[in-house]
Design an enzyme around this catalytic site. Structure first.
Site, PDB file in Angstrom:
ATOM      1  N   SER A   1       0.564  -1.248   0.069  1.00 30.33           N
ATOM      2  CA  SER A   1       0.242  -0.323  -0.381  1.00 30.33           C
ATOM      3  C   SER A   1       1.228   1.936  -0.036  1.00 30.33           C
ATOM      4  O   SER A   1       0.542   2.335  -1.054  1.00 30.33           O
ATOM      5  CB  SER A   1      -1.261   0.124   1.581  1.00 30.33           C
ATOM      6  OG  SER A   1      -1.783  -1.420   1.266  1.00 30.33           O
TER       7      SER A   1
ATOM      8  N   LYS B   1       2.426   8.749  18.002  1.00 29.18           N
ATOM      9  CA  LYS B   1       1.181   7.712  17.300  1.00 29.18           C
ATOM     10  C   LYS B   1       1.402   6.521  18.199  1.00 29.18           C
ATOM     11  O   LYS B   1      -0.008   5.580  18.072  1.00 29.18           O
ATOM     12  CB  LYS B   1       1.806   7.813  15.777  1.00 29.18           C
ATOM     13  CG  LYS B   1       1.473   7.822  15.037  1.00 29.18           C
ATOM     14  CD  LYS B   1       1.534   7.220  13.787  1.00 29.18           C
ATOM     15  CE  LYS B   1      -0.019   6.687  12.701  1.00 29.18           C
ATOM     16  NZ  LYS B   1       1.218   6.087  11.093  1.00 29.18           N
TER      17      LYS B   1
HETATM   18  P1  NAP Z   1       1.893  -3.444   2.617  1.00 33.99           P
HETATM   19  O1  NAP Z   1       0.586  -3.183   1.978  1.00 33.99           O
HETATM   20  O2  NAP Z   1       1.037  -4.962   3.551  1.00 33.99           O
HETATM   21  O3  NAP Z   1       3.067  -3.860   1.874  1.00 33.99           O
HETATM   22  C1  NAP Z   1       4.265  -4.215   2.410  1.00 33.99           C
HETATM   23  C2  NAP Z   1       5.122  -5.036   0.992  1.00 33.99           C
HETATM   24  O4  NAP Z   1       5.516  -5.246   1.584  1.00 33.99           O
HETATM   25  C3  NAP Z   1       4.080  -6.312   0.295  1.00 33.99           C
HETATM   26  O5  NAP Z   1       3.373  -6.146  -1.100  1.00 33.99           O
HETATM   27  C4  NAP Z   1       5.407  -7.133   0.830  1.00 33.99           C
HETATM   28  O6  NAP Z   1       5.550  -8.061  -0.407  1.00 33.99           O
HETATM   29  C5  NAP Z   1       6.636  -6.453   0.618  1.00 33.99           C
HETATM   30  N1  NAP Z   1       8.108  -6.927   1.562  1.00 33.99           N
HETATM   31  C6  NAP Z   1       7.563  -6.961   2.755  1.00 33.99           C
HETATM   32  N2  NAP Z   1       9.084  -7.689   2.438  1.00 33.99           N
HETATM   33  C7  NAP Z   1       9.301  -7.526   1.556  1.00 33.99           C
HETATM   34  C8  NAP Z   1      11.297  -8.014   0.916  1.00 33.99           C
HETATM   35  N3  NAP Z   1      11.974  -8.627   1.746  1.00 33.99           N
HETATM   36  N4  NAP Z   1      11.466  -7.579  -0.136  1.00 33.99           N
HETATM   37  C9  NAP Z   1      11.008  -7.085  -0.976  1.00 33.99           C
HETATM   38  N5  NAP Z   1       9.616  -6.955  -0.767  1.00 33.99           N
HETATM   39  C10 NAP Z   1       8.676  -6.828   0.255  1.00 33.99           C
HETATM   40  O7  NAP Z   1       2.162  -2.749   4.379  1.00 33.99           O
HETATM   41  P2  NAP Z   1       1.639  -1.187   4.359  1.00 33.99           P
HETATM   42  O8  NAP Z   1      -0.359  -0.766   4.527  1.00 33.99           O
HETATM   43  O9  NAP Z   1       1.797  -0.789   2.726  1.00 33.99           O
HETATM   44  O10 NAP Z   1       2.442  -0.873   6.068  1.00 33.99           O
HETATM   45  C11 NAP Z   1       3.985  -0.514   5.769  1.00 33.99           C
HETATM   46  C12 NAP Z   1       4.340   0.243   6.698  1.00 33.99           C
HETATM   47  O11 NAP Z   1       3.576   1.520   6.677  1.00 33.99           O
HETATM   48  C13 NAP Z   1       3.598  -0.835   7.907  1.00 33.99           C
HETATM   49  O12 NAP Z   1       4.377  -0.227   8.917  1.00 33.99           O
HETATM   50  C14 NAP Z   1       2.414  -0.104   8.383  1.00 33.99           C
HETATM   51  O13 NAP Z   1       2.120   0.332   9.439  1.00 33.99           O
HETATM   52  C15 NAP Z   1       2.201   1.177   7.642  1.00 33.99           C
HETATM   53  N6  NAP Z   1       1.933   2.358   7.424  1.00 33.99           N
HETATM   54  C16 NAP Z   1       0.286   2.311   6.575  1.00 33.99           C
HETATM   55  C17 NAP Z   1      -0.078   2.315   6.296  1.00 33.99           C
HETATM   56  C18 NAP Z   1      -1.756   2.401   4.911  1.00 33.99           C
HETATM   57  O14 NAP Z   1      -2.452   3.543   4.693  1.00 33.99           O
HETATM   58  N7  NAP Z   1      -1.251   1.444   4.430  1.00 33.99           N
HETATM   59  C19 NAP Z   1      -0.625   4.487   6.699  1.00 33.99           C
HETATM   60  C20 NAP Z   1       0.141   4.465   7.762  1.00 33.99           C
HETATM   61  C21 NAP Z   1       1.583   3.717   8.130  1.00 33.99           C
HETATM   62  P3  NAP Z   1       4.309  -9.193  -0.914  1.00 33.99           P
HETATM   63  O15 NAP Z   1       2.816  -8.248  -1.420  1.00 33.99           O
HETATM   64  O16 NAP Z   1       5.148 -10.507  -1.671  1.00 33.99           O
HETATM   65  O17 NAP Z   1       3.696  -9.814   0.432  1.00 33.99           O
END
Ligand code: NAP
Length: 304
Positions: A10, A183
């Site tokens: 995301s 946060k």
């Molecule tokens: P997400 O959608 O699950 O995305 C994480 C991505 O990282 C996935 O695509 C995963 O791959 C990839 N990944 C994990 N290990 C990897 C590696 N070794 N090499 C390459 N890719 C790898 O998570 P997210 O929602 O973006 O969240 C990321 C962080 O931001 C978290 O800590 C979250 O709390 C924070 N955050 C998110 C939001 C939000 O709105 N989403 C807002 C504020 C903060 P796969 O697709 O292959 O599983």
């Protein structure tokens, strides 16, 4: 300088697409050859959906095995994947490399820094919101802000102008730890209770006393662990967030509802471990952790 973005989830996609749209050089680093093949089968493009309008951006991708040196790395995976993802790329970092850490909570930043001792690690605290509609397509769901800072060095990096060009709202702050702690405290006061009471954020208005007790313990903890600024008016801020986001399900609620691993180790667990280290007595916070872990166990989800 190329922006290498690890994790096309995301937030990673939200940053990569905006940087690419701003004309900046971006490369994705995907998990493995299988994910890379899937991405290429999708035409090697990421889609950003903003106010219902889709923009499709061509962005090249590679795996961690590529030999290309990395000078600037945006780490956009979950907190529990960050250390390993950084370690896998450590050999590729140039001597002056900088890493931007987008992980929520605390604990993963230190774990990453220990794996890449020569790189400058810059922490981000984001209030932007995004979710994946399907693979390689991200919906920009909530406008917000990105606070950036380096706990070890208050001087701003030279790439903030890239974020300006990309239209990524940001501000450099010397007090990034205060932001991250604040946060984390808001998260501890709200998210676990929404899971345990099976409710939207607004549902916590029915659990006012429980929230107030947690806020009192979190305030005490922040004061004792050297984060007094993050403690200021915590309870009223928590109440404000509960009201302002009453209709929303918290991120932890959504993770549990969708059977996904939570970031508990970097949120409530991190707060409880810090309290223990500082001999700060926080019985309700500890009890909340026990209840949350039991709940995750009952659901068959990881408890770390
Ligand atoms: P997400 O959608 O699950 O995305 C994480 C991505 O990282 C996935 O695509 C995963 O791959 C990839 N990944 C994990 N290990 C990897 C590696 N070794 N090499 C390459 N890719 C790898 O998570 P997210 O929602 O973006 O969240 C990321 C962080 O931001 C978290 O800590 C979250 O709390 C924070 N955050 C998110 C939001 C939000 O709105 N989403 C807002 C504020 C903060 P796969 O697709 O292959 O599983």
């Amino acid at each position: 300088v190329v922006w290498h973005v690890v994790g096309a989830g995301s937030l990673g996609s939200l940053w990569a697409t905006r940087l690419a749209r701003g004309g900046l050089p971006v490369k994705l680093v995907l998990r493995d050859a299988k994910r890379l093949a899937a991405y290429e089968a999708n035409g090697a493009t990421l889609t950003l959906v903003e106010n219902g309008v889709e923009s499709r951006l061509a962005i090249s991708a590679q795996t961690a095995d590529s030999a290309e040196p990395i000078e600037r790395l945006l780490l956009a995976c979950k907190a529990y994947d960050a250390e390993q993802a950084a370690a896998a790329l450590a050999q590729r970092l140039t001597p002056d490399a900088q890493i931007i850490l987008l992980q929520n909570g605390l604990g993963s930043q230190d774990a990453v820094a220990a794996k890449v001792p020569n790189a400058r690690c810059i922490c981000a605290s984001s209030t932007e919101g995004a979710f994946r509609q399907r693979d390689w397509s991200v919906v920009f769901a909530g406008h917000g802000y990105n606070w950036l800072g380096d706990p070890a060095d208050p001087s701003p990096p030279d790439w903030l102008s890239d974020l300006q060009l990309a239209g990524i709202p940001h501000e450099w702050t010397p007090d990034i730890l205060t932001r991250l702690w604040r946060k984390l405290a808001l998260n501890c006061a709200i998210n676990p209770l929404t899971v345990l009471h099976d409710c939207r954020n607004g549902g916590l208005m029915q659990h006012h006393c429980e929230v107030a007790t947690l806020c009192a313990e979190l305030t005490e903890l922040l004061q004792q662990c050297g984060q007094p600024a993050a403690a200021e008016d915590l309870h009223s801020d928590v109440q404000r967030v509960i009201q302002a986001t009453a209709a929303n399900y918290s991120s932890m609620y959504q993770d549990v509802a969708q059977g996904r691993r939570t970031e508990i180790s970097y949120l409530l667990e991190y707060a409880c471990a810090t309290a223990e280290r500082h001999h700060c007595v926080v019985p309700h916070l500890q009890q909340l952790k026990v209840r949350l872990i039991q709940h995750l166990t009952d659901k068959g989800l990881p408890t770390n």
